[in-house]
Design an enzyme around this catalytic site. Sequence first.
Site, PDB file in Angstrom:
ATOM      1  N   HIS A  33       0.836  -1.211   0.000  1.00 58.78           N
ATOM      2  CA  HIS A  33       0.000   0.000   0.000  1.00 58.78           C
ATOM      3  C   HIS A  33       0.869   1.259   0.000  1.00 58.78           C
ATOM      4  O   HIS A  33       0.548   2.247  -0.658  1.00 58.78           O
ATOM      5  CB  HIS A  33      -0.882   0.040   1.262  1.00 58.78           C
ATOM      6  CG  HIS A  33      -1.889  -1.055   1.359  1.00 58.78           C
ATOM      7  ND1 HIS A  33      -1.836  -2.026   2.334  1.00 58.78           N
ATOM      8  CD2 HIS A  33      -2.985  -1.323   0.616  1.00 58.78           C
ATOM      9  CE1 HIS A  33      -2.865  -2.841   2.196  1.00 58.78           C
ATOM     10  NE2 HIS A  33      -3.569  -2.451   1.150  1.00 58.78           N
ATOM     11  N   SER A 182      -2.828  -8.314   2.626  1.00 59.81           N
ATOM     12  CA  SER A 182      -3.270  -8.321   4.025  1.00 59.81           C
ATOM     13  C   SER A 182      -3.601  -9.737   4.476  1.00 59.81           C
ATOM     14  O   SER A 182      -3.509 -10.067   5.655  1.00 59.81           O
ATOM     15  CB  SER A 182      -4.505  -7.440   4.191  1.00 59.81           C
ATOM     16  OG  SER A 182      -4.162  -6.124   3.811  1.00 59.81           O
TER      17      SER A 182
END
Length: 278
Positions: A33, A182
């Site tokens: 990210h 994630s």
Amino acid sequence: MEIIRTVAELRDRLAREPNVGCVPTMGNIHDGHLSLVRLGLTHSPFVVTTIFVNRLQFGQGEDFESYPRTFEDDCAKLEAAGCALVFHPDEREMYPEPQVFSVDPPPVANKLEGRFRPGHFRGMATVVLKLFNIVQPKSAVFGKKDYQQIHIVRHMVDQLALPVRIVAAETYRADDGLALSSRNRYLSPTERAEAARLHEALQQVRVAVEGGDRNFEALEFAADALLARHGWHVDYVVVRSRRTLTQPGPDERDLVVLGAAKLGKTRLIDNLEITAPA
Ligand code: PAF
């Protein structure tokens, strides 16, 4: 770094910013990210990261409830990467009433991931359109790890004439090749040691195709077999046209190999772009 939780406050704040970039996320921020934020800053000087775990894109039995929510930690990382503002609405703010209007994506949304996650891309496209309407960014960055997602977002932006430039970021990988996600945190230590094999299997296909082999079916089968031998449950490994995500035409050179497979309870996806020789 500013943190805003309501649409009204965000609109008011962004009215002063002429060139906003957007990095839509569901939080649990990792280096992947952060690379999107850094890339975003090269397109727009004021980057807004949105953190919202979007119930609409999760199917029955998927991990909506258990999806990692690590907001404090996320903010510290985003601030260090140069993000200017985090938009973190709660569900009531994003969906004050049941979201009965939605984006109806084209048939490609029912293939690949869509086959295994029915409704996923409808929910994803709906929230992305809504976030674009709220943030009104000039640019938005998405990671290529979710290859079909970015394909559908681009198509939506083109067809609905949305005034936002979509920027694709290369997949961020751990040293052993595993694409950061994630969901990697669901892997046990033994599974984590095995997880890079998905990348290895795709890499094997890429090397063969770049070497001139166009027997895609055999290559897909070999990659599938390699993974299965090591305990994976394979949903798909397929070579597709980069432009359409459908079966490549006989002379098509811009390809992508996409894979999705489960290791224990964790489902991982990955892909590699391939340029076949002329
Ligand atoms: O890629 C994601 O994290 C999500 O699909 C997105 C784009 C933030 C929409 O909820």
